[in-house]
Design an enzyme around this catalytic site. Structure first.
Site, PDB file in Angstrom:
ATOM      1  N   LEU A  15      26.874  11.506  71.643  1.00  0.00           N
ATOM      2  CA  LEU A  15      27.669  12.187  73.032  1.00  0.00           C
ATOM      3  C   LEU A  15      27.001  10.975  74.323  1.00  0.00           C
ATOM      4  O   LEU A  15      26.108  11.166  74.362  1.00  0.00           O
ATOM      5  CB  LEU A  15      27.870  13.215  73.280  1.00  0.00           C
TER       6      LEU A  15
ATOM      7  N   GLU B  63      19.167  16.083  61.988  1.00  0.00           N
ATOM      8  CA  GLU B  63      18.631  14.828  62.017  1.00  0.00           C
ATOM      9  C   GLU B  63      17.876  15.205  60.998  1.00  0.00           C
ATOM     10  O   GLU B  63      17.447  13.574  60.976  1.00  0.00           O
ATOM     11  CB  GLU B  63      19.156  14.702  63.725  1.00  0.00           C
TER      12      GLU B  63
ATOM     13  N   ARG C 211      50.515  21.951  75.606  1.00  0.00           N
ATOM     14  CA  ARG C 211      49.533  21.279  74.404  1.00  0.00           C
ATOM     15  C   ARG C 211      48.082  21.788  74.922  1.00  0.00           C
ATOM     16  O   ARG C 211      47.669  21.784  76.437  1.00  0.00           O
ATOM     17  CB  ARG C 211      49.949  19.685  75.697  1.00  0.00           C
TER      18      ARG C 211
ATOM     19  N   GLU D 209      17.612   8.160  66.668  1.00  0.00           N
ATOM     20  CA  GLU D 209      18.666   8.060  65.271  1.00  0.00           C
ATOM     21  C   GLU D 209      17.866   7.503  64.281  1.00  0.00           C
ATOM     22  O   GLU D 209      17.454   7.755  62.869  1.00  0.00           O
ATOM     23  CB  GLU D 209      20.059   7.795  65.092  1.00  0.00           C
TER      24      GLU D 209
ATOM     25  N   ALA E 294      25.121   7.183  65.973  1.00  0.00           N
ATOM     26  CA  ALA E 294      26.156   7.818  67.403  1.00  0.00           C
ATOM     27  C   ALA E 294      26.021   8.510  68.262  1.00  0.00           C
ATOM     28  O   ALA E 294      25.365   9.672  67.349  1.00  0.00           O
ATOM     29  CB  ALA E 294      27.859   7.705  67.038  1.00  0.00           C
TER      30      ALA E 294
ATOM     31  N   GLU F 181      20.911   6.701  71.476  1.00  0.00           N
ATOM     32  CA  GLU F 181      20.975   7.032  69.996  1.00  0.00           C
ATOM     33  C   GLU F 181      20.558   6.502  69.165  1.00  0.00           C
ATOM     34  O   GLU F 181      20.503   6.419  68.000  1.00  0.00           O
ATOM     35  CB  GLU F 181      22.898   7.153  70.123  1.00  0.00           C
TER      36      GLU F 181
ATOM     37  N   ARG G 156      28.103  16.979  58.186  1.00  0.00           N
ATOM     38  CA  ARG G 156      28.816  17.646  59.140  1.00  0.00           C
ATOM     39  C   ARG G 156      29.882  18.851  59.024  1.00  0.00           C
ATOM     40  O   ARG G 156      30.553  19.191  57.555  1.00  0.00           O
ATOM     41  CB  ARG G 156      30.091  17.117  59.384  1.00  0.00           C
TER      42      ARG G 156
END
Length: 213
Positions: free
Chosen positions: A90, A155, A46, A108, A88, A104, A76
């Site tokens: 990480l 961004e 897997r 942003e 959004a 974030e 994206r």
């Protein structure tokens, strides 16, 4: 409720792993290959995409009769499309989820929020990745103090727009909006607003046991 009367809940389980190899290590994620014991004495490989986890922020303006949410339009590259999304990003190493969400949002949108609550927790693609995401509901926003951070890369080309929540929901159900955080978050918020209200949501500091180690 399940047939037993108890609320449905995901449960812990860990099948035996005979061998594990890191096949790839990138700047953000890595790919691990596990040999896992399967039912019937079988063993299967897997692939596991190891991810640091992420946060999303659904910014709500409920000052008028029709609630509005803040949307960002961002390129994206993996799918070569521009998607309408929520702020959004990480999680940084050793960073709390709430601190990441506040960071974030400020980076942003150059906004700060006075009211934070947990909207939902989810895995984005548990069949192949351990990425966990926490989506916050942020209300009562105001411009951040000081100068806005200079945006770079994707961004630097983002568009911001306040959108009526019903339009976002219709976009999701009509197949026009595809970001998973938008899909999950907008439908969850619509349910919250038409049932128990935002006061029923978990506090912003609620434990998040599903965050990747």
């Amino acid at each position: 409720m399940s047939s037993s009367g108890a609320p449905l809940a995901d449960t812990d389980d860990a099948w035996k792993v005979f061998d594990s190899t890191t096949a790839f290590t990138g700047g953000v994620v890595s790919m691990r290959v596990d040999e896992v014991a399967m039912p019937g004495s079988l063993v299967a490989k897997r692939d596991v995409l190891v991810h640091p986890g992420s946060v999303g922020i659904l910014v709500l303006d409920d000052s008028e009769d029709t609630p509005k949410v803040l949307m960002l339009r961002q390129y994206r590259h993996p799918i070569q499309r521009r998607l309408w999304e929520f702020p959004a990003g990480l999680l940084d190493e050793n960073e709390s989820a709430l601190a990441a969400a506040k960071r974030e949002l400020e980076e942003e949108t150059h906004l700060q929020a006075r009211d934070w609550r947990v909207l939902l927790d989810a895995y984005t693609s548990p069949g192949i990745s351990d990425e966990a995401v926490r989506i916050y509901l942020a209300r009562d926003v105001r411009p951040s103090d000081g100068d806005r951070r200079a945006a770079v890369h994707e961004e630097a080309d983002m568009e911001l727009r306040w959108v009526p929540l019903p339009d976002v929901v219709s976009g999701v159900l009509g197949g026009r909006l595809h970001n998973p955080l938008v899909v999950m978050g907008s439908l969850a918020l619509q349910n919250v607003l038409t049932t128990d209200g935002t006061g029923s949501l978990r506090p912003a500091t609620a434990p998040w046991r599903d965050r990747p180690a």
